[in-house]
Design an enzyme around this catalytic site. Structure first.
Site, mmCIF file in Angstrom:
data_model
loop_
_atom_site.group_PDB
_atom_site.id
_atom_site.type_symbol
_atom_site.label_atom_id
_atom_site.label_comp_id
_atom_site.label_asym_id
_atom_site.label_seq_id
_atom_site.Cartn_x
_atom_site.Cartn_y
_atom_site.Cartn_z
ATOM 1 N N CYS A 118 -30.377 -46.193 19.979
ATOM 2 C CA CYS A 118 -31.318 -45.324 19.262
ATOM 3 C C CYS A 118 -31.255 -45.580 17.757
ATOM 4 O O CYS A 118 -30.199 -45.898 17.215
ATOM 5 C CB CYS A 118 -30.990 -43.851 19.515
ATOM 6 S SG CYS A 118 -31.293 -43.299 21.196
ATOM 7 N N ARG A 123 -24.382 -46.329 12.054
ATOM 8 C CA ARG A 123 -23.367 -46.432 13.101
ATOM 9 C C ARG A 123 -22.551 -47.722 12.936
ATOM 10 O O ARG A 123 -22.576 -48.612 13.792
ATOM 11 C CB ARG A 123 -24.029 -46.417 14.484
ATOM 12 C CG ARG A 123 -24.700 -45.113 14.853
ATOM 13 C CD ARG A 123 -25.410 -45.249 16.183
ATOM 14 N NE ARG A 123 -25.545 -43.985 16.875
ATOM 15 C CZ ARG A 123 -25.886 -43.859 18.146
ATOM 16 N NH1 ARG A 123 -26.120 -44.922 18.876
ATOM 17 N NH2 ARG A 123 -25.999 -42.688 18.714
ATOM 18 N N ASP A 308 -25.149 -34.594 19.734
ATOM 19 C CA ASP A 308 -26.115 -34.894 20.787
ATOM 20 C C ASP A 308 -26.811 -33.654 21.348
ATOM 21 O O ASP A 308 -27.665 -33.774 22.233
ATOM 22 C CB ASP A 308 -25.435 -35.661 21.926
ATOM 23 C CG ASP A 308 -25.271 -37.139 21.620
ATOM 24 O OD1 ASP A 308 -25.855 -37.604 20.626
ATOM 25 O OD2 ASP A 308 -24.562 -37.830 22.385
ATOM 26 N N ARG A 400 -33.031 -43.188 29.414
ATOM 27 C CA ARG A 400 -31.720 -43.762 29.103
ATOM 28 C C ARG A 400 -30.604 -42.744 29.327
ATOM 29 O O ARG A 400 -29.457 -43.138 29.540
ATOM 30 C CB ARG A 400 -31.672 -44.244 27.646
ATOM 31 C CG ARG A 400 -32.537 -45.464 27.359
ATOM 32 C CD ARG A 400 -32.341 -45.951 25.929
ATOM 33 N NE ARG A 400 -30.943 -46.014 25.600
ATOM 34 C CZ ARG A 400 -30.398 -45.477 24.511
ATOM 35 N NH1 ARG A 400 -31.146 -44.842 23.638
ATOM 36 N NH2 ARG A 400 -29.112 -45.568 24.284
#
Length: 422
Positions: A118, A123, A308, A400
């Site tokens: 994503c 990251r 999340d 996903r």
């Protein structure tokens, strides 16, 4: 591309089974590379990311067989034929980088493309790299690939992570299982997925202590053997479906759910006016009385509020009474769902890592676009509470991380369907 059509249809009632954790399974699957004996995972989720990891492991020479409609994964890495994780596979999913540590430990060499996934921030891989270098690896970046070697094998070390990275913790722990001597990993991630990985590695013969705490100790062994391991329940799917009756009304039982998987999240739901109680099969969730109350949220590493679940919580706050502030501390650029929620009538102001949400009485259905995995499901949740029709496009993100979301919600009375693309 497929889209999801949601019509606001009142309260939800029924039960939803919680699948095995995607993020746990994606770390458990590369553990097969550490041994030449079979590793079998049960309670595996049926998701596109799992298929991507399957393709990656097969490209390295591992055998991966899916059984019982994808619920069981039987793997064997007795004959590795490649040590290169190719860009064409790795670009689809960030967790592909979790083959780096196991390949280094088992074969002393690995070539792994920088990962994809994503688009929610940089990251960086630097925590993975510095940890593996501390174990004796030499790693160079060339042409978009990490070239890693440990010619004299890996050796135990004391490693302190500058940030409690889940992926780096998983890579370092797997590599350390076959290193010579003792590895002490400080500021280790404490997520349930880490605990699940350690339990699997221990069943394969690894000597590890301290999982679930900030300091994990690994005593290296010469070899690991085969094992069978059940994948832990998916706490993000759990939290997502806990919000469904909170936003739409009604009462839903989450089969396999546990409060200890989401301690901070459950506290916030309670403060917002949502009842969460344990049952023989899992958790029962219902709105207490009247309208949801606004609460402030700050994302943190476990046991804090999960990043999340931030998008899903924002959807809930859109119709709450009062003003809430959501602070995102884990990833930059993770409020891309806010403009889409605003298309549905939400009042949201975003300033850097903070989003201020002023609750409205009712959202209105609209065509919206999913920007990442968790954003996609937050728009579906918003649609459950909206007046009229909401069409969520680009739901390949959704596939996903959530299996059969339409079936699970419609079983509880939601008016939701998938529209197949041309």
């Amino acid at each position: 591309m497929d889209s999801i059509l949601v019509r606001g249809n009142g309260p939800l009632n029924g039960s939803i089974p919680i699948a095995g954790a995607k993020n746990a399974c994606l770390a458990l699957m590369p553990a097969t590379l550490l041994s030449d004996e079979p590793l079998t995972l049960t309670n595996a989720p049926r998701l596109s990311d799992i298929r991507t990891m399957t393709t990656l492991l097969q490209s390295l020479g591992a055998e991966v067989t899916s059984m019982q409609e994808g619920r069981v994964l039987a793997m064997s890495s007795h004959d590795l034929t490649s040590l290169t994780a190719d860009y064409d596979i790795v670009r689809k999913m960030r967790a592909s980088n979790l083959v780096l540590g196991p390949l280094l430990a088992r074969a002393g060499r690995a070539v792994v493309s920088l990962p994809g996934g994503c688009a929610i921030g940089a990251r960086p891989m630097d925590i993975h790299i510095s940890g593996l270098e501390a174990l004796g690896a030499t790693i160079e970046l060339k042409d978009g690939y990490l070239h890693a070697e440990a010619r004299r094998g890996l050796r135990g070390a004391v490693i302190e992570q500058r940030f409690a990275s889940v992926g780096a913790t998983e890579n370092i722990l797997m590599a350390a299982t076959l290193a010579k001597g003792t590895t002490v990993l400080k500021n280790a991630a404490r997520e349930p997925e880490i605990v699940d990985l350690v339990r699997c590695l221990r069943s394969m013969g690894a000597r590890i202590e301290g999982e679930g705490t900030a300091t994990v100790t690994v005593e290296g062994v010469d070899r690991l053997h085969g094992a069978t391991h059940p994948v832990v329940a998916d706490r993000i799917e759990l939290g997502t479906y806990m919000i469904a009756p909170a936003i739409a009304g009604g009462e839903v039982e989450l089969i396999g759910g546990r409060i200890d998987l989401l301690p901070a999240f459950c506290e916030k739901l309670d403060a917002a006016g949502v009842s969460v109680s344990e049952t023989d099969k899992g958790l029962r969730v219902a709105r207490k009385n009247g309208r949801i109350r606004a609460v402030d949220v700050k994302t943190e590493v476990f046991p804090g509020f999960p990043t999340d679940l931030q998008a899903q919580m924002m959807a809930l706050m859109c119709t709450a009474e009062g003003v809430s502030v959501l602070e995102e501390t884990i990833f930059e650029n993770r409020f891309m769902h806010a403009p889409e929620l605003m298309r549905m009538g939400a009042r949201i102001e975003v300033h850097g890592g903070h989003a201020t949400v002023t609750g409205v009485e009712r959202l209105k259905g609209a065509p919206v676009m999913a920007t990442d995995l968790r954003a996609s499901v937050s728009l579906i949740l918003a649609g459950l509470a909206a007046e009229g029709e909401t069409v969520v496009s680009r739901v390949y993100h959704l596939d996903r991380g959530y299996e059969r979301v339409e079936e699970k919600l419609s079983a509880c009375g939601a008016d939701i369907e998938r529209i197949r693309g041309e």
